[in-house]
Write an enzyme that holds these catalytic residues in place. Structure first.
Site, PDB file in Angstrom:
ATOM      1  N   ASP A   1       0.751  -0.969  -0.115  1.00  0.00           N
ATOM      2  CA  ASP A   1      -0.376  -0.256   0.088  1.00  0.00           C
ATOM      3  C   ASP A   1       0.945   1.329  -0.719  1.00  0.00           C
ATOM      4  OD1 ASP A   1      -1.984  -1.727   0.265  1.00  0.00           O
ATOM      5  OD2 ASP A   1      -3.037  -1.061   2.367  1.00  0.00           O
TER       6      ASP A   1
ATOM      7  N   ARG B   1       0.928   6.516  17.151  1.00  0.00           N
ATOM      8  CA  ARG B   1       0.465   7.847  15.644  1.00  0.00           C
ATOM      9  C   ARG B   1       1.120   8.677  15.871  1.00  0.00           C
ATOM     10  NH1 ARG B   1       0.595   3.500  13.331  1.00  0.00           N
ATOM     11  NH2 ARG B   1      -1.506   2.974  12.217  1.00  0.00           N
TER      12      ARG B   1
ATOM     13  N   ASP C   1      -7.030   6.498  12.584  1.00  0.00           N
ATOM     14  CA  ASP C   1      -5.914   6.753  11.817  1.00  0.00           C
ATOM     15  C   ASP C   1      -5.324   8.236  11.752  1.00  0.00           C
ATOM     16  OD1 ASP C   1      -3.953   5.559  13.923  1.00  0.00           O
ATOM     17  OD2 ASP C   1      -3.795   3.117  12.609  1.00  0.00           O
TER      18      ASP C   1
ATOM     19  N   SER D   1      -6.476  -7.732   8.161  1.00  0.00           N
ATOM     20  CA  SER D   1      -5.652  -6.502   8.515  1.00  0.00           C
ATOM     21  C   SER D   1      -4.502  -6.078   9.922  1.00  0.00           C
ATOM     22  CB  SER D   1      -5.957  -4.293   8.338  1.00  0.00           C
ATOM     23  OG  SER D   1      -5.302  -3.611   8.734  1.00  0.00           O
TER      24      SER D   1
END
Length: 408
Positions: free
Chosen positions: A16, A98, A127, A181
């Site tokens: 990705d 993050r 996110d 995922s």
């Protein structure tokens, strides 16, 4: 938004983000700097460097950094001083990573003269909010590019076609749809999507990657001692270790005993509910031990106030507001409460459970002579309790008399 001239991309080296790298080059004709953070996700990161070089990124524009100690010391540990749990259960493993990634994206942008940063988060999740709120808090003029909100590569087939068109290598196991995922770092693994999307169906065994099935965990309990100084873990079984080493060791021990599994349907910040499978073995041990040492070192008033504020603090982090003034204000209060949270906790680990079975500290507020059922040698006069009760009962008596008088 004007087209960026140079972009720092949060880059994993996977399919990705490799597609995003090429898309940025073709869509904007801009330079791309790649940044790959080692947060203890357990993957070899050098392939990311080779992949970026293969796609034309100059070696001095490829950043691969070991941030494990900073991650645990400056983000995980401050959060654990608060005993933070989102919706009462989730240890915020993805949320807390993050802001650190965003911090380095913005710093690298400044170092390299980039005018934008980019991430691979989708437009459905939390996110994107966390990356972007953190970036703007640190540099209000930075441009943030979120390809998943801009491009028309809306299916796996289109992504594969784009990759083939631009000679982006595709691993054989990436051509089909992944069964779920995964996001991972030193604190946890998070699995969601595909096979996990029906919350009525139990997660398959193969989803779990970091923990032994509790039913297959050792039949003998293991005892573990965690030492604390001012609210942070500093040792395991008497051995002083660095923050990242402590969390790594706790992960190994907790994972062996099947500790830290969570199947949660949570309320995302963007509005929808999602089902995730989380594994946080070391974090679960750390939370239990921290609670254990606070039991004897924190005053009741301080402890109860912390517990009242904790859900708000956890939500702030979940919602991507680590760099907000309200988080910093709450952190100052939490850190003040931790000045005497020093001592040792003994945990008992057995088949998925971790229980505090002992705790001791030179800073302890526990007084055996006050609570003993034996002779307390005058440490506490039980007659004092009568007046205490009468004063606290006064308003209740007045309410009861009023209700008797009015018949209600």
């Amino acid at each position: 938004m004007s087209a960026p001239k140079k972009v720092v991309l949060a880059y994993s080296g996977g399919l990705d983000t490799s597609i995003i790298l090429k898309w940025l080059q073709t869509e904007y004709g801009c330079e791309v700097v790649t940044f790959t953070a080692d947060l203890g996700q357990g993957e070899e990161l050098e392939p990311a460097r080779k992949k970026a070089e293969l796609m034309g990124i100059a070696p001095d524009q490829i950043y691969i950094e070991d941030l494990r100690e900073e991650f645990v010391r400056d983000f995980v540990f401050p959060m654990f001083r608060a005993n933070a749990l989102y919706e009462g259960l989730y240890l915020l493993g993805t949320s807390i990573a993050r802001p650190l990634i965003s911090k380095r994206l913005v710093e690298i942008a400044a170092e390299t003269g980039a005018d934008a940063v980019a991430h691979g988060a989708t437009g459905k999740g939390n996110d994107q909010v966390r990356f972007e709120l953190s970036a703007y808090a640190l540099n209000p003029d930075i441009k943030v590019i979120a390809p998943w909100r801009e491009w028309d590569l809306s299916s796996r087939t289109k992504l594969i076609e784009f990759a083939e068109q631009h000679q982006i290598p595709i691993a054989k196991d990436k051509r089909g749809e992944a069964p779920f995922s995964v996001d991972a770092n030193m604190l946890h693994t998070s699995s969601e999507g595909k096979v996990l999307e029906d919350p009525a169906v139990e997660a398959p065994d193969y989803v779990y990657q970091r923990t032994t099935d509790p039913e297959k965990a050792p039949d003998t309990p293991e005892y573990l001692e965690v030492g604390f100084e001012k609210g942070d873990a500093v040792s395991i079984n008497g051995e002083t270790l660095s923050p990242a080493t402590i969390l790594t060791k706790l992960n190994e021990i907790g994972g062996k005993h099947g500790i830290g599994r969570l199947d949660l349907v949570e309320g995302r910040f963007v509005g929808m509910k999602s089902r995730g499978i989380y594994e946080t073995p070391g974090g679960t041990l750390l939370l239990e031990a921290h609670r254990g040492i606070e039991q004897i070192t924190l005053d009741r008033g301080a402890a109860h106030l912390k517990d009242e504020l904790m859900p708000r603090y956890a939500e702030i982090i979940y919602n991507g507001l680590w760099f907000s003034p309200e988080r910093e204000m709450l952190q100052a209060l939490i850190d003040e409460s931790q000045k005497h949270v020093t001592g040792t906790v003994r945990l008992k680990l057995y088949k998925g459970s971790a229980r505090t079975v002992g705790r001791w500290s030179d800073h302890s507020l526990y007084s055996e002579e006050h609570v003993t059922f034996e002779d307390d040698a005058g440490a506490y006069d039980q007659k004092d309790a009568a007046g205490f009760i009468q004063l606290n009962a006064l308003r209740l008596k007045l309410i009861a008399k009023r209700n008797q008088r009015t018949g209600q």
